[in-house]
Design a protein around this motif. Structure first.
Motif: not given
Length: 484
Positions: A398-400, A317-320, A326-327, A352-354
């Motif tokens: 966080p969000k995408y 998910a850190t790449f999105k 990311a931290k 806001a990711m899953v």
């Protein structure tokens, strides 16, 4: 001595390993020429002073013998030294006292990219050759220079075990007949009550057939826990290799932090005769900090350990998300599990990711193991997308980054005990959710296209107990502190 110092530590950045250049600030390895020369000059002066101090400190009291003053017939007169203070003052004659009180430090010479990462925690927009490589090409470039029968230390983030596992590493290590050591890093971020024996046994069962259980180590690069076993394994295997040890792993698995702590632990070994290292590798929560292999000598063990660039696993998910966010999803302290009750009336948002929904089955406990900065929110199913539209990046954090496509995954779990989690739902790079209860359960899981999803045996199966259950009542857990 000075020539060796220049060759070893002036051509390449001591943080990311790339060669220095002074012309293009938008390319990797850039450092202003005047800053480079000034730092190099200061380091050479500091090195000379430290060597003089070291020389003087090596004197023993036995080196101060009585001095023959003059001889008169059969009588010999000697100079008398009555106090230890007089001896100490004589030792320090060659070097000013201020150098003892404030010893000069040798500063690492790093590029501006590493400087901004270490000081600001942000990834500058710099063109890097490694960013254009695919995971397969990255693996190939890492393994090509590795000789047969070498030692390879595979670093895995225990919090994101499935996202940073990379099975191809084990296949390539087997082809070259290398001695593989598996390091389960970031043990300090597991919840209170995590037992090393249980985590170790879980790792043995998960990696059965890939690696010997004697070569699995659980440790913390932050606290130094577990490094004794790694040092012991290296000492046992180093007679069979060419004195080089390669550290490989996915981006953000903690390779550089592991090497820094291993180096520190080695310098603290008993009977250590070597002075402490004067540089550290650049570490951060930003993916892809290390750009080129970096050699770090471990003189007490008689080997060189090589930090390799992180292998990109784009299912994390850190790449999105934005690099500076990311931290927020990488734990930096102990996780506090959040236990919530689940029925088919509710949806659960992780940031806001899953979004997770129980579609079939009776009442279950869901235990969320995510970073302290990643929000967990329970809401009515019919209101879930409305909450997302209004609160993404605010209440849900966080969000995408940018546009993406929602993908639905299905997970079926058969729960057989009310006091032990049956399975973990793992979201690569974000964390996991353990499912506890009785009877069959079916979940729908919505997340961005490309993010990895895995079902596994539970890592922390006993966390969902009634006394730990949190009641929602409109509350969001781990809410972003900047939200108002």
């Amino acid at each position: 001595m000075l020539c060796t110092f220049r060759r070893a530590f002036t051509k390449f950045c001591q943080g990311c390993g790339v060669m220095f250049q002074h012309t293009n600030a938008n390319q990797e390895g850039f450092i202003p020429e005047n800053k480079y020369k000034n730092t190099l000059t200061q380091n050479l002066k500091a090195k000379n002073i430290l060597e003089e101090i070291k020389y003087n400190e090596d004197f023993n009291l036995k080196d101060f013998k009585a001095k023959k003053k003059k001889q008169r017939q059969d009588n010999v007169e000697f100079e008398e030294i009555n106090e230890i203070d007089d001896i100490e003052e004589r030792i320090k004659v060659a070097v000013p006292l201020r150098h003892y009180q404030q010893r000069p430090k040798i500063k690492p010479i790093i590029c501006m990219r590493c400087f901004k990462i270490s000081k600001n925690g942000t990834l500058p927009e710099v063109t890097c050759e490694i960013n254009s490589k695919t995971p397969l090409n990255s693996l190939k470039s890492i393994f090509d220079p590795i000789k047969h029968y070498s030692i390879i230390i595979k670093v895995v983030d225990i919090i994101d075990f499935n996202g940073s596992f990379i099975k191809e590493v084990y296949d390539l290590a087997f082809e070259k007949k290398c001695h593989l050591i598996l390091v389960l890093n970031k043990f300090d971020t597991l919840p209170v009550g995590a037992r090393e024996t249980r985590i170790f046994q879980w790792a043995v069962e998960t990696t059965r057939g890939l690696i010997s259980e004697q070569n699995i180590c659980a440790l913390s690069s932050k606290t130094g826990f577990g490094f004794d076993k790694v040092i012991k394994l290296i000492s046992q295997l180093k007679t069979k290799i060419d004195r080089k040890i390669y550290v490989v792993g996915a981006t953000n698995s903690g390779k550089s932090s592991f090497i820094n702590k291993l180096s520190e632990q080695c310098w603290n070994l008993p009977k250590e005769k070597y002075k402490k290292q004067f540089f550290e590798l650049t570490t951060s929560s930003v993916p892809g900090t290390t750009l080129s292999p970096i050699e770090v000598p471990l003189k007490s063990l008689g080997v060189k350990i090589i930090d390799t660039p992180g292998i990109p696993t784009f299912s994390q998910a850190t790449f999105k998300i934005l690099a500076e966010d990311a931290k927020s999803i990488i734990p930096n302290k102990k996780i506090k599990p959040i236990v919530l009750t689940a029925t088919d009336e509710f949806s659960f948002w992780i940031g806001a990711m899953v979004r997770i929904e129980l579609i079939e089955g009776e009442f279950k406990y869901l235990t969320f193991f995510v970073s302290q900065n990643t929000s967990v929110h329970k809401t009515k199913r019919e209101l879930s997308m409305d909450v997302y539209d209004r609160q993404a990046g605010k209440l849900l954090w966080p969000k995408y980054n940018g546009e993406f496509e929602w993908i639905k995954h299905e997970a079926e779990i058969n729960c057989v005990a009310s006091n032990r989690a049956a399975r973990d739902i793992v979201i690569h790079g974000l964390g996991w959710i353990s499912v506890t209860g009785l009877g069959r359960a079916k979940f729908d899981i919505y997340m961005a296209k490309g993010i990895g999803f895995t079902l596994r045996d539970s890592l922390m199966p006993y966390e969902a107990s009634p006394d730990k259950m949190a009641y929602n009542k409109g509350r969001t857990f781990n809410i972003d502190p900047n939200y108002q």
